[in-house]
Design an enzyme around this catalytic site. Sequence first.
Site, short mmCIF file in Angstrom:
data_model
loop_
_atom_site.label_atom_id
_atom_site.label_comp_id
_atom_site.label_asym_id
_atom_site.label_seq_id
_atom_site.Cartn_x
_atom_site.Cartn_y
_atom_site.Cartn_z
N ARG A 225 0.72 -1.10 -0.12
CA ARG A 225 0.04 0.19 -0.11
C ARG A 225 0.76 1.46 0.00
O ARG A 225 0.55 2.15 -0.63
CB ARG A 225 -0.96 0.06 1.13
CG ARG A 225 -1.95 1.02 1.06
CD ARG A 225 -3.04 1.16 2.34
NE ARG A 225 -2.57 1.07 3.47
CZ ARG A 225 -3.14 0.95 4.61
NH1 ARG A 225 -4.47 0.72 4.52
NH2 ARG A 225 -2.73 1.06 5.80
N LYS B 2 -2.51 7.06 1.08
CA LYS B 2 -2.09 7.40 2.57
C LYS B 2 -1.08 8.42 2.48
O LYS B 2 0.19 8.16 2.88
CB LYS B 2 -1.57 6.26 3.18
CG LYS B 2 -1.78 6.09 4.85
CD LYS B 2 -2.06 4.80 5.33
CE LYS B 2 -2.03 4.85 6.75
NZ LYS B 2 -2.89 5.76 7.44
N GLU C 274 -15.56 7.29 6.25
CA GLU C 274 -14.91 6.61 7.19
C GLU C 274 -14.83 7.49 8.41
O GLU C 274 -15.06 8.70 8.29
CB GLU C 274 -13.50 6.22 6.40
CG GLU C 274 -12.69 7.38 5.94
CD GLU C 274 -11.44 6.92 5.44
OE1 GLU C 274 -10.73 5.91 5.76
OE2 GLU C 274 -10.72 8.00 4.87
N1 PXG Z 1 -8.77 5.49 7.02
C1 PXG Z 1 -7.80 6.28 7.21
C2 PXG Z 1 -7.96 7.57 6.68
C3 PXG Z 1 -6.61 6.10 7.89
O1 PXG Z 1 -5.68 6.63 7.87
C4 PXG Z 1 -7.60 3.67 8.22
C5 PXG Z 1 -8.84 4.08 7.53
C6 PXG Z 1 -7.56 2.34 8.83
O2 PXG Z 1 -6.57 1.63 7.83
P1 PXG Z 1 -5.74 0.41 8.33
O3 PXG Z 1 -4.97 0.02 7.26
O4 PXG Z 1 -4.82 0.83 9.44
O5 PXG Z 1 -6.93 -0.77 9.12
C7 PXG Z 1 -6.52 4.71 8.54
C8 PXG Z 1 -4.99 4.42 8.99
C9 PXG Z 1 -4.25 7.51 14.51
C10 PXG Z 1 -4.03 6.96 13.20
O6 PXG Z 1 -3.37 8.15 15.13
C11 PXG Z 1 -4.64 6.08 12.40
C12 PXG Z 1 -4.31 5.63 10.99
C13 PXG Z 1 -3.42 6.34 10.50
C14 PXG Z 1 -2.67 7.32 11.20
C15 PXG Z 1 -2.80 7.75 12.24
O7 PXG Z 1 -5.28 6.95 14.94
N2 PXG Z 1 -5.11 4.83 10.44
#
Ligand code: PXG
Length: 296
Positions: A54, A153, A186
Amino acid sequence: MEQELQIYIDGKYYPKSQAKISVYDHGFLYGDGVFEGIRVYNGVVFKLKEHIDRLYCSAHAITLNIPLTKEEMMAAVVETLRKNKMKESYIRLVVSRGVGDLGLDPRKCPKPTVIIITDIINIRSGNAKETGITAMFSWVRRNPVDATTHEIKSLNYLNSVMAKIEANACGVDEAICLESSGCIAEGVGENVFIVKDGEILTPPTSTGALAGITADVVTQLCEKLGIKITTANLTPFMMFTADEAFFTGTAMEMVPIREVNKRQIGNAKPGPVTKRLMAEFHKVIQDPKQGIAVKY
Ligand code: PXG
Protein backbone atom coordinates in the site's frame (compact mmCIF):
# COMPACT_ATOMS: atom_id res chain seq x y z
CA MET A 1 20.12 3.32 31.90
CA GLU A 2 17.84 2.02 29.23
CA GLN A 3 18.97 2.64 25.67
CA GLU A 4 17.08 5.42 23.89
CA LEU A 5 14.76 4.40 21.06
CA GLN A 6 16.65 4.22 17.76
CA ILE A 7 15.02 5.78 14.74
CA TYR A 8 15.87 5.02 11.12
CA ILE A 9 16.42 8.02 8.84
CA ASP A 10 17.78 7.38 5.33
CA GLY A 11 19.68 4.24 6.24
CA LYS A 12 21.18 5.49 9.53
CA TYR A 13 19.98 5.13 13.12
CA TYR A 14 19.60 8.06 15.51
CA PRO A 15 18.49 8.17 19.17
CA LYS A 16 14.93 9.55 19.44
CA SER A 17 16.16 12.86 20.93
CA GLN A 18 18.44 13.41 17.92
CA ALA A 19 16.19 12.04 15.16
CA LYS A 20 15.57 15.23 13.16
CA ILE A 21 14.89 16.23 9.58
CA SER A 22 15.39 19.46 7.67
CA VAL A 23 12.83 22.28 7.89
CA TYR A 24 13.12 22.35 4.07
CA ASP A 25 11.74 18.82 3.79
CA HIS A 26 8.58 19.01 1.68
CA GLY A 27 6.90 16.47 3.94
CA PHE A 28 6.99 19.19 6.57
CA LEU A 29 6.48 22.23 4.32
CA TYR A 30 3.66 20.83 2.14
CA GLY A 31 2.56 17.50 3.55
CA ASP A 32 4.14 16.05 0.41
CA GLY A 33 4.76 12.41 1.20
CA VAL A 34 3.17 9.12 2.18
CA PHE A 35 3.11 6.94 5.27
CA GLU A 36 1.99 3.70 6.89
CA GLY A 37 1.02 2.71 10.41
CA ILE A 38 1.82 -0.94 11.18
CA ARG A 39 1.48 -3.03 14.33
CA VAL A 40 3.78 -5.64 15.79
CA TYR A 41 2.22 -8.36 17.91
CA ASN A 42 4.48 -10.70 19.86
CA GLY A 43 7.46 -10.13 17.57
CA VAL A 44 5.50 -10.54 14.32
CA VAL A 45 4.95 -7.54 12.04
CA PHE A 46 1.26 -7.91 11.23
CA LYS A 47 0.48 -7.81 7.48
CA LEU A 48 3.86 -6.20 6.71
CA LYS A 49 3.76 -7.13 3.05
CA GLU A 50 0.28 -5.63 2.63
CA HIS A 51 1.35 -2.37 4.30
CA ILE A 52 4.47 -2.14 2.14
CA ASP A 53 2.41 -2.77 -1.02
CA ARG A 54 0.00 0.00 0.00
CA LEU A 55 2.89 2.38 0.76
CA TYR A 56 4.29 1.86 -2.74
CA CYS A 57 0.82 2.35 -4.28
CA SER A 58 0.40 5.64 -2.37
CA ALA A 59 3.88 6.72 -3.52
CA HIS A 60 3.11 5.76 -7.12
CA ALA A 61 -0.09 7.84 -7.06
CA ILE A 62 1.91 10.96 -6.13
CA THR A 63 4.86 10.08 -8.43
CA LEU A 64 7.24 9.61 -5.52
CA ASN A 65 10.03 7.15 -6.27
CA ILE A 66 10.95 5.38 -3.05
CA PRO A 67 14.74 4.85 -3.13
CA LEU A 68 14.48 1.30 -1.68
CA THR A 69 13.01 -1.85 -3.13
CA LYS A 70 10.05 -3.35 -1.24
CA GLU A 71 12.37 -6.08 0.04
CA GLU A 72 14.90 -3.52 1.30
CA MET A 73 12.11 -1.55 2.96
CA MET A 74 10.78 -4.64 4.74
CA ALA A 75 14.31 -5.55 5.87
CA ALA A 76 14.80 -1.99 7.21
CA VAL A 77 11.55 -2.21 9.20
CA VAL A 78 12.52 -5.57 10.68
CA GLU A 79 16.06 -4.38 11.49
CA THR A 80 14.74 -1.25 13.27
CA LEU A 81 12.52 -3.45 15.45
CA ARG A 82 15.37 -5.83 16.14
CA LYS A 83 17.69 -2.99 17.14
CA ASN A 84 15.06 -1.68 19.55
CA LYS A 85 14.20 -5.19 20.80
CA MET A 86 10.52 -4.37 20.35
CA LYS A 87 8.01 -7.23 20.37
CA GLU A 88 4.90 -5.07 20.70
CA SER A 89 5.03 -1.90 18.68
CA TYR A 90 3.32 0.61 16.43
CA ILE A 91 5.50 1.41 13.44
CA ARG A 92 5.28 4.72 11.63
CA LEU A 93 6.90 4.46 8.22
CA VAL A 94 7.17 7.80 6.43
CA VAL A 95 8.51 8.60 2.97
CA SER A 96 8.50 12.30 2.18
CA ARG A 97 9.41 14.12 -1.02
CA GLY A 98 12.62 15.16 0.73
CA VAL A 99 14.54 18.40 0.99
CA GLY A 100 13.73 21.07 -1.58
CA ASP A 101 13.44 24.85 -1.66
CA LEU A 102 10.64 27.21 -0.63
CA GLY A 103 8.46 26.38 -3.60
CA LEU A 104 6.14 23.45 -3.83
CA ASP A 105 7.57 22.05 -7.08
CA PRO A 106 8.57 18.45 -6.26
CA ARG A 107 11.21 18.55 -9.01
CA LYS A 108 13.32 20.58 -6.58
CA CYS A 109 13.53 17.59 -4.23
CA PRO A 110 16.14 15.17 -5.55
CA LYS A 111 16.04 12.62 -2.71
CA PRO A 112 13.03 11.33 -0.76
CA THR A 113 13.42 11.05 3.01
CA VAL A 114 12.71 7.62 4.54
CA ILE A 115 11.86 7.42 8.24
CA ILE A 116 11.01 4.36 10.36
CA ILE A 117 9.80 4.88 13.91
CA THR A 118 9.07 1.80 16.02
CA ASP A 119 7.31 3.13 19.10
CA ILE A 120 3.95 2.57 20.78
CA ILE A 121 0.56 4.23 20.22
CA ASN A 122 -2.22 4.92 22.68
CA ILE A 123 -5.31 6.35 21.05
CA ARG A 124 -8.26 4.97 22.96
CA SER A 125 -9.33 4.61 26.54
CA GLY A 126 -8.80 1.25 28.22
CA ASN A 127 -12.37 -0.04 28.19
CA ALA A 128 -13.43 1.14 24.71
CA LYS A 129 -13.63 -2.45 23.46
CA GLU A 130 -16.02 -3.42 26.26
CA THR A 131 -18.25 -0.35 26.37
CA GLY A 132 -18.00 0.91 22.78
CA ILE A 133 -17.26 4.54 21.93
CA THR A 134 -19.27 7.60 20.95
CA ALA A 135 -18.98 9.20 17.51
CA MET A 136 -20.42 12.05 15.48
CA PHE A 137 -20.77 13.03 11.86
CA SER A 138 -18.45 15.96 11.43
CA TRP A 139 -19.22 18.94 9.18
CA VAL A 140 -15.76 18.40 7.64
CA ARG A 141 -16.32 16.43 4.43
CA ARG A 142 -13.88 13.76 3.36
CA ASN A 143 -11.63 15.06 0.60
CA PRO A 144 -13.02 13.82 -2.72
CA VAL A 145 -11.43 11.24 -5.00
CA ASP A 146 -10.41 13.97 -7.45
CA ALA A 147 -8.53 15.88 -4.74
CA THR A 148 -6.32 14.79 -1.83
CA THR A 149 -8.31 11.58 -1.46
CA HIS A 150 -7.60 9.38 1.54
CA GLU A 151 -7.29 6.43 -0.83
CA ILE A 152 -3.72 7.74 -0.86
CA LYS A 153 -2.18 7.45 2.58
CA SER A 154 -0.51 10.82 2.22
CA LEU A 155 0.96 13.18 4.80
CA ASN A 156 -2.03 15.49 4.23
CA TYR A 157 -4.14 14.63 7.28
CA LEU A 158 -5.62 18.07 7.95
CA ASN A 159 -8.98 16.76 6.75
CA SER A 160 -8.93 14.15 9.52
CA VAL A 161 -7.38 16.48 12.09
CA MET A 162 -10.18 19.03 11.52
CA ALA A 163 -12.82 16.34 11.92
CA LYS A 164 -11.12 15.17 15.13
CA ILE A 165 -11.07 18.75 16.47
CA GLU A 166 -14.84 18.82 15.98
CA ALA A 167 -15.29 15.58 17.92
CA ASN A 168 -13.04 16.88 20.70
CA ALA A 169 -15.00 20.15 20.85
CA CYS A 170 -18.25 18.21 21.19
CA GLY A 171 -16.93 15.82 23.82
CA VAL A 172 -17.29 12.80 21.55
CA ASP A 173 -14.68 10.05 21.18
CA GLU A 174 -14.41 9.94 17.39
CA ALA A 175 -15.53 11.70 14.21
CA ILE A 176 -17.04 10.12 11.10
CA CYS A 177 -16.55 11.92 7.79
CA LEU A 178 -19.21 12.05 5.09
CA GLU A 179 -18.36 12.43 1.42
CA SER A 180 -19.68 15.32 -0.66
CA SER A 181 -23.06 13.72 -1.44
CA GLY A 182 -23.67 12.96 2.24
CA CYS A 183 -22.86 9.25 2.41
CA ILE A 184 -20.49 7.87 5.02
CA ALA A 185 -16.82 7.71 4.02
CA GLU A 186 -14.86 6.66 7.12
CA GLY A 187 -13.55 7.77 10.49
CA VAL A 188 -10.48 10.00 10.90
CA GLY A 189 -8.14 7.00 10.82
CA GLU A 190 -10.59 4.11 10.80
CA ASN A 191 -12.98 2.37 8.43
CA VAL A 192 -16.65 2.13 9.40
CA PHE A 193 -18.95 -0.90 9.43
CA ILE A 194 -22.61 -1.30 10.32
CA VAL A 195 -24.58 -4.46 11.09
CA LYS A 196 -28.21 -4.73 10.00
CA ASP A 197 -30.31 -7.89 10.32
CA GLY A 198 -27.16 -9.99 10.80
CA GLU A 199 -25.44 -8.65 7.66
CA ILE A 200 -22.52 -6.28 7.48
CA LEU A 201 -22.24 -3.19 5.31
CA THR A 202 -19.24 -0.92 4.71
CA PRO A 203 -18.69 2.06 2.37
CA PRO A 204 -16.64 1.76 -0.84
CA THR A 205 -13.31 3.56 -1.34
CA SER A 206 -15.04 5.72 -3.98
CA THR A 207 -16.16 7.82 -0.98
CA GLY A 208 -12.49 8.87 -0.65
CA ALA A 209 -11.83 6.34 2.12
CA LEU A 210 -8.64 4.37 2.57
CA ALA A 211 -8.73 0.66 1.70
CA GLY A 212 -7.97 -0.40 5.26
CA ILE A 213 -5.86 -3.46 5.92
CA THR A 214 -7.75 -4.10 9.17
CA ALA A 215 -11.01 -3.77 7.21
CA ASP A 216 -9.71 -6.36 4.79
CA VAL A 217 -8.92 -8.74 7.66
CA VAL A 218 -12.48 -8.27 8.98
CA THR A 219 -13.93 -8.87 5.50
CA GLN A 220 -11.99 -12.12 5.21
CA LEU A 221 -13.17 -13.15 8.68
CA CYS A 222 -16.79 -12.53 7.66
CA GLU A 223 -16.30 -14.74 4.62
CA LYS A 224 -14.75 -17.46 6.78
CA LEU A 225 -17.56 -17.25 9.34
CA GLY A 226 -20.31 -17.11 6.70
CA ILE A 227 -21.43 -13.60 7.65
CA LYS A 228 -22.68 -11.70 4.60
CA ILE A 229 -20.63 -8.55 3.97
CA THR A 230 -21.42 -5.97 1.29
CA THR A 231 -19.81 -2.75 0.12
CA ALA A 232 -22.54 -0.13 -0.21
CA ASN A 233 -23.28 3.57 0.06
CA LEU A 234 -24.33 4.19 3.64
CA THR A 235 -26.41 7.18 4.68
CA PRO A 236 -26.40 8.75 8.16
CA PHE A 237 -29.94 7.31 8.55
CA MET A 238 -28.59 3.81 7.96
CA MET A 239 -26.06 4.37 10.73
CA PHE A 240 -28.65 5.75 13.18
CA THR A 241 -30.91 2.74 12.59
CA ALA A 242 -28.21 0.06 12.47
CA ASP A 243 -28.29 -2.82 14.96
CA GLU A 244 -24.56 -2.52 15.57
CA ALA A 245 -21.62 -0.49 14.28
CA PHE A 246 -17.86 -0.60 14.67
CA PHE A 247 -14.58 0.98 13.57
CA THR A 248 -11.50 -0.84 12.30
CA GLY A 249 -7.94 0.44 11.98
CA THR A 250 -4.37 -0.49 12.74
CA ALA A 251 -4.16 1.96 15.60
CA MET A 252 -7.68 1.40 16.98
CA GLU A 253 -7.97 -2.29 15.99
CA MET A 254 -11.72 -3.17 16.30
CA VAL A 255 -13.89 -0.95 18.46
CA PRO A 256 -17.70 -0.92 18.78
CA ILE A 257 -19.60 2.35 18.24
CA ARG A 258 -22.40 2.80 20.78
CA GLU A 259 -23.71 6.24 19.86
CA VAL A 260 -23.60 8.61 16.85
CA ASN A 261 -24.73 12.27 17.11
CA LYS A 262 -26.54 11.34 20.35
CA ARG A 263 -28.52 8.54 18.65
CA GLN A 264 -28.08 5.22 20.38
CA ILE A 265 -26.88 2.46 18.04
CA GLY A 266 -28.79 -0.76 18.71
CA ASN A 267 -28.96 -1.18 22.47
CA ALA A 268 -25.79 0.93 22.92
CA LYS A 269 -23.73 -2.12 23.82
CA PRO A 270 -21.32 -4.16 21.68
CA GLY A 271 -23.67 -6.44 19.73
CA PRO A 272 -23.34 -10.18 19.06
CA VAL A 273 -21.92 -9.88 15.52
CA THR A 274 -19.35 -7.27 16.59
CA LYS A 275 -18.35 -9.33 19.63
CA ARG A 276 -17.97 -12.51 17.58
CA LEU A 277 -15.79 -10.72 15.02
CA MET A 278 -13.69 -9.04 17.72
CA ALA A 279 -12.96 -12.42 19.32
CA GLU A 280 -11.91 -13.87 15.95
CA PHE A 281 -9.91 -10.73 15.14
CA HIS A 282 -7.88 -11.16 18.32
CA LYS A 283 -7.03 -14.70 17.30
CA VAL A 284 -5.86 -13.51 13.84
CA ILE A 285 -3.53 -10.81 15.18
CA GLN A 286 -1.81 -13.37 17.42
CA ASP A 287 -1.29 -15.77 14.50
CA PRO A 288 2.41 -15.67 13.43
CA LYS A 289 1.42 -16.72 9.89
CA GLN A 290 -0.26 -13.32 9.42
CA GLY A 291 2.99 -11.38 9.25
CA ILE A 292 6.79 -11.36 9.20
CA ALA A 293 8.61 -12.53 12.32
CA VAL A 294 11.55 -10.51 13.66
CA LYS A 295 14.62 -12.51 14.75
CA TYR A 296 15.81 -10.74 17.88
N1 PXG B 1 -8.79 5.38 7.11
C1 PXG B 1 -7.79 6.27 7.22
C2 PXG B 1 -7.95 7.62 6.65
C3 PXG B 1 -6.60 5.90 7.87
O1 PXG B 1 -5.60 6.75 7.96
C4 PXG B 1 -7.56 3.71 8.26
C5 PXG B 1 -8.70 4.13 7.60
C6 PXG B 1 -7.48 2.28 8.72
O2 PXG B 1 -6.62 1.56 7.87
P1 PXG B 1 -5.76 0.31 8.37
O3 PXG B 1 -5.04 -0.13 7.17
O4 PXG B 1 -4.84 0.82 9.44
O5 PXG B 1 -6.73 -0.67 8.87
C7 PXG B 1 -6.48 4.60 8.41
C8 PXG B 1 -5.21 4.21 9.10
C9 PXG B 1 -4.22 7.43 14.44
C10 PXG B 1 -3.91 7.02 13.04
O6 PXG B 1 -3.41 8.10 15.06
C11 PXG B 1 -4.65 6.04 12.39
C12 PXG B 1 -4.36 5.71 11.06
C13 PXG B 1 -3.39 6.38 10.43
C14 PXG B 1 -2.68 7.36 11.08
C15 PXG B 1 -2.92 7.69 12.39
O7 PXG B 1 -5.30 7.09 14.92
N2 PXG B 1 -5.12 4.72 10.47
